[in-house]
Design a protein around this motif. Structure first.
Motif, PDB file in Angstrom:
ATOM      1  N   ILE A 114       0.844  -1.206   0.000  1.00 17.35           N
ATOM      2  CA  ILE A 114       0.000   0.000   0.000  1.00 17.35           C
ATOM      3  C   ILE A 114       0.878   1.255   0.000  1.00 17.35           C
ATOM      4  O   ILE A 114       0.615   2.206  -0.744  1.00 17.35           O
ATOM      5  CB  ILE A 114      -0.978  -0.012   1.185  1.00 17.35           C
ATOM      6  CG1 ILE A 114      -2.033  -1.095   0.963  1.00 17.35           C
ATOM      7  CG2 ILE A 114      -1.637   1.349   1.377  1.00 17.35           C
ATOM      8  CD1 ILE A 114      -2.881  -1.404   2.200  1.00 17.35           C
ATOM      9  N   GLN A 115       1.924   1.255   0.810  1.00 18.78           N
ATOM     10  CA  GLN A 115       2.841   2.403   0.830  1.00 18.78           C
ATOM     11  C   GLN A 115       3.474   2.604  -0.549  1.00 18.78           C
ATOM     12  O   GLN A 115       3.599   3.735  -1.029  1.00 18.78           O
ATOM     13  CB  GLN A 115       3.952   2.201   1.864  1.00 18.78           C
ATOM     14  CG  GLN A 115       3.512   2.358   3.287  1.00 18.78           C
ATOM     15  CD  GLN A 115       4.645   2.018   4.266  1.00 18.78           C
ATOM     16  OE1 GLN A 115       5.789   1.815   3.864  1.00 18.78           O
ATOM     17  NE2 GLN A 115       4.316   1.942   5.540  1.00 18.78           N
ATOM     18  N   GLN A 147       2.262   1.750  -3.450  1.00 20.62           N
ATOM     19  CA  GLN A 147       1.248   2.234  -4.394  1.00 20.62           C
ATOM     20  C   GLN A 147       0.861   3.686  -4.139  1.00 20.62           C
ATOM     21  O   GLN A 147       0.479   4.391  -5.067  1.00 20.62           O
ATOM     22  CB  GLN A 147       0.005   1.346  -4.326  1.00 20.62           C
ATOM     23  CG  GLN A 147       0.258  -0.050  -4.854  1.00 20.62           C
ATOM     24  CD  GLN A 147      -0.858  -1.022  -4.552  1.00 20.62           C
ATOM     25  OE1 GLN A 147      -1.618  -0.851  -3.606  1.00 20.62           O
ATOM     26  NE2 GLN A 147      -0.960  -2.061  -5.370  1.00 20.62           N
ATOM     27  N   ASN A 148       0.957   4.132  -2.899  1.00 22.82           N
ATOM     28  CA  ASN A 148       0.497   5.477  -2.550  1.00 22.82           C
ATOM     29  C   ASN A 148       1.582   6.549  -2.590  1.00 22.82           C
ATOM     30  O   ASN A 148       1.273   7.726  -2.410  1.00 22.82           O
ATOM     31  CB  ASN A 148      -0.157   5.476  -1.165  1.00 22.82           C
ATOM     32  CG  ASN A 148      -1.487   4.758  -1.173  1.00 22.82           C
ATOM     33  OD1 ASN A 148      -2.138   4.641  -2.207  1.00 22.82           O
ATOM     34  ND2 ASN A 148      -1.883   4.263  -0.021  1.00 22.82           N
ATOM     35  N   THR A 149       2.817   6.165  -2.815  1.00 24.01           N
ATOM     36  CA  THR A 149       3.873   7.180  -2.841  1.00 24.01           C
ATOM     37  C   THR A 149       4.251   7.519  -4.275  1.00 24.01           C
ATOM     38  O   THR A 149       4.178   6.671  -5.165  1.00 24.01           O
ATOM     39  CB  THR A 149       5.127   6.735  -2.062  1.00 24.01           C
ATOM     40  OG1 THR A 149       6.024   7.841  -1.985  1.00 24.01           O
ATOM     41  CG2 THR A 149       5.826   5.563  -2.712  1.00 24.01           C
ATOM     42  N   SER A 150       4.644   8.746  -4.459  1.00 23.15           N
ATOM     43  CA  SER A 150       5.155   9.160  -5.770  1.00 23.15           C
ATOM     44  C   SER A 150       6.654   9.439  -5.697  1.00 23.15           C
ATOM     45  O   SER A 150       7.281   9.737  -6.709  1.00 23.15           O
ATOM     46  CB  SER A 150       4.408  10.398  -6.271  1.00 23.15           C
ATOM     47  OG  SER A 150       4.546  11.451  -5.343  1.00 23.15           O
ATOM     48  N   LYS A 193       9.892   4.506  -3.103  1.00 18.71           N
ATOM     49  CA  LYS A 193       9.490   3.315  -3.865  1.00 18.71           C
ATOM     50  C   LYS A 193      10.643   2.311  -3.936  1.00 18.71           C
ATOM     51  O   LYS A 193      10.442   1.107  -3.775  1.00 18.71           O
ATOM     52  CB  LYS A 193       9.053   3.694  -5.283  1.00 18.71           C
ATOM     53  CG  LYS A 193       7.665   4.241  -5.360  1.00 18.71           C
ATOM     54  CD  LYS A 193       7.245   4.429  -6.810  1.00 18.71           C
ATOM     55  CE  LYS A 193       5.776   4.769  -6.807  1.00 18.71           C
ATOM     56  NZ  LYS A 193       5.103   4.409  -8.019  1.00 18.71           N
TER      57      LYS A 193
END
Length: 177
Positions: free
Chosen positions: A28-29, A31-34, A39
């Motif tokens: 989840i982290q 997928q939610n970070t840009s 990443k």
């Protein structure tokens, strides 16, 4: 060291986060970070978890193998490195190797053989070692792939790890001299 239920219980303790939940939080982290650096760190952690057979079922549930393959198409060399590293770590298990094959992972792995990053190439050779079987040999053992792996096998002075992995691949999947 490989984990089992008892060892995991001891390491997690009474108030710790269960492994599935922890891995889900990592996904989840991711997928939610840009942020690329975040990443990369998360994917590196997931790739390390892919080494332990205890985690295979969790990785299947969370589609982490597919996440690794997605990362192998990214422009970031680190994401590619950790993506193919996770694939290599998990593909010693034939069920994981089958998932990678079924999801179109072989061409992605083959692309990694030409990476400028040594760890990426090592992981690609290792992953091909595990995924190559009778049902996909034609896809893996294309002449250009075999030629490249033979060059790595002959390059002992440049990289002993490339050479040793390549020789193991050739010994397992081809008759070569």
């Amino acid at each position: 060291m490989f984990t089992n239920d008892q060892r995991q219980q001891e390491r997690t303790g009474k108030y710790g986060t269960p492994r599935l939940q922890y891995l889900q939080e990592l996904v989840i982290q991711f997928q939610n970070t840009s942020d690329d650096e975040t990443k990369e760190k998360i994917l590196g952690n997931l790739a390390n978890f892919a080494y332990d057979p205890y985690n295979y079922n969790f990785l299947h549930q969370l589609n982490v193998l597919e996440l690794f393959m997605d990362c192998m198409t990214e422009p970031s060399e680190k994401l590619v490195e950790f993506g193919v590293g996770g694939i290599c770590n998990s593909c010693a298990d034939p069920a994981n190797a089958a998932i990678v094959t079924e999801c179109g992972g072989i061409p992605l792995i083959i692309q990694c053989l030409s990476s400028p990053v040594r760890n990426t190439v090592n992981s690609a050779i290792g992953a091909l070692y595990y995924v190559c079987n009778d049902s996909n040999k034609e896809e893996v053992l294309k002449p250009e792939v075999v030629d490249l792996i033979k060059r790595y096998a002959a390059a002992e002075e440049v990289s002993v790890s490339f050479s040793n992995l390549a020789k193991a691949f050739l010994d397992k999947h081809l008759s070569w001299n």
